[in-house]
Scaffold this motif. Structure first.
Motif, PDB file in Angstrom:
ATOM      1  N   SER A   1      40.512  39.025  39.803  1.00 50.16           N
ATOM      2  CA  SER A   1      40.756  40.690  39.903  1.00 50.16           C
ATOM      3  C   SER A   1      39.497  41.450  39.260  1.00 50.16           C
ATOM      4  O   SER A   1      39.086  42.336  39.853  1.00 50.16           O
TER       5      SER A   1
ATOM      6  N   ALA B   1      36.727  40.829  41.602  1.00 51.33           N
ATOM      7  CA  ALA B   1      36.794  40.720  42.737  1.00 51.33           C
ATOM      8  C   ALA B   1      36.133  42.100  43.613  1.00 51.33           C
ATOM      9  O   ALA B   1      36.078  43.230  43.214  1.00 51.33           O
TER      10      ALA B   1
ATOM     11  N   TYR C   1      44.569  37.326  41.564  1.00 47.97           N
ATOM     12  CA  TYR C   1      43.295  37.050  42.496  1.00 47.97           C
ATOM     13  C   TYR C   1      43.270  37.762  43.583  1.00 47.97           C
ATOM     14  O   TYR C   1      44.564  38.100  43.999  1.00 47.97           O
ATOM     15  N   GLN C   2      42.183  38.358  44.113  1.00 47.25           N
ATOM     16  CA  GLN C   2      42.007  38.832  45.359  1.00 47.25           C
ATOM     17  C   GLN C   2      41.779  37.833  46.428  1.00 47.25           C
ATOM     18  O   GLN C   2      40.794  37.106  46.420  1.00 47.25           O
TER      19      GLN C   2
END
Length: 330
Positions: free
Chosen positions: A168, A171, A140-141
């Motif tokens: 991601s 993102a 995850y960002q």
């Protein structure tokens, strides 16, 4: 239709903000909240197709329905300046790991969390780095920002950190948090329209004890103690403990019947000093007028003190929705 789950749901403030932003394009498919009184309030205000689950630590992540958005107002006591600051050593702090295991299994498009401002500073920043690194490792960002409720249409000085993590593959390069709703309000804008019961007015005995307590601290050079807010100003952050009420007292001169309606020591004070009502606290958090109260005042103060400011959540959720629509993944 986006599917969401509501973890550490409280009375549903985060869910409410997302529903206001997404309207009929979001459906809550799982709810977890362990406090029975909070569950009563939640059920009175939201349609719950399934039972609300209590202890999330005992729920197998495989039993949780698939979802696009994970909402988690995970308990902040472990990270708060007001707490013991033990972070992940505190059992409450480890509840973030339950968020992590659910994220790892389900891979939702978005993870949204809210917490106290001090989360970023706790343990010299280590606690927040651990949270961020876990989300990074899960793909995850992470974006985060401290926002103040007073900038979003409610008269409350309440700073909280908001964390938005996008998977991601969808993102954005950057995520612009809302700065303000452009609307500013004062305490006078959320005061009850009608005269409130004398039970909200402080007794003379209680008021004198507050005055003595404040004088003692002032003599020591401390700023502790009760505070009377001007109706032309804004409230301090409301919290679940008694001091949340005592630091947000107001003067309301409309009372004419000073007869006590509850058992008190002394008399109802003639200085017209009172606590804000639970409905006024609800307004400080931006809850709509139709939000139902089904539990006693004591529980309501705790619930709204522990809750989130709905207009802030709504503003962030709108930004999230815009990006999800751009990503063309539904």
């Amino acid at each position: 239709m986006y599917k969401s789950i509501d973890l550490f749901a409280g009375i549903g403030g985060i869910r409410l903000g997302f529903e206001q932003a997404f309207k009929d394009e979001i459906k809550t498919v799982f709810v977890s909240e362990w406090d029975n009184k909070a569950v009563e309030t939640y059920k009175a205000n939201f349609k719950c197709d399934k039972n609300i689950v209590g202890d999330i630590t005992k729920v197998d992540e495989k039993e949780i329905p698939k979802h696009d958005i994970l909402l988690a107002g995970f308990p902040c006591q472990a990270f708060s300046l007001a707490g013991r600051q033990k972070g992940f050593e505190d059992a409450r702090g480890t509840l973030f790991f339950d968020v992590a295991r659910i994220v790892k299994y389900h891979k939702p498009k978005v993870v949204f969390c809210e917490n106290v401002k001090n989360l970023v500073n706790h343990d010299r920043g280590r606690t927040f780095r651990v949270i961020k690194n876990i989300l990074d490792e899960l793909g995850y960002q992470v974006f985060y920002k401290v926002l103040n409720s007073k900038d979003f249409g409610v008269p409350q000085n309440r700073e909280r950190i908001y964390i938005v993590a996008f998977r991601s593959d969808i993102a954005p390069l950057s995520f612009d948090f809302p700065r303000s709703s452009g609307k500013q309000t004062l305490i006078k804008d959320i005061i009850e329209e009608n005269v409130v019961s004398s039970k909200y007015y402080l007794s003379t005995t209680y008021l004198e004890s507050l005055k003595r307590h404040k004088e003692r601290h002032m003599a020591k050079g401390n700023g502790f103690g009760y505070e009377i807010r001007d109706n032309e100003s804004i409230a301090g952050a409301i919290v679940c403990g008694g001091m949340g009420r005592e630091r947000n007292l107001i003067v309301d001169k409309r009372l004419t019947d000073f007869k006590p309606v509850t058992h008190i020591k002394g008399e109802v004070n003639k200085e017209f000093i009172r606590k804000m009502t639970p409905r006024e606290w609800a307004r400080l958090q931006g809850f709509p007028e139709e939000f139902k109260f089904v539990v006693a005042d004591t529980h309501l103060y705790k619930q709204f003190g522990n809750s989130v400011t709905v207009p802030v959540i709504k503003a962030i959720a709108k930004k999230i929705k815009m990006h999800l629509e751009k990503s063309q993944i539904v």
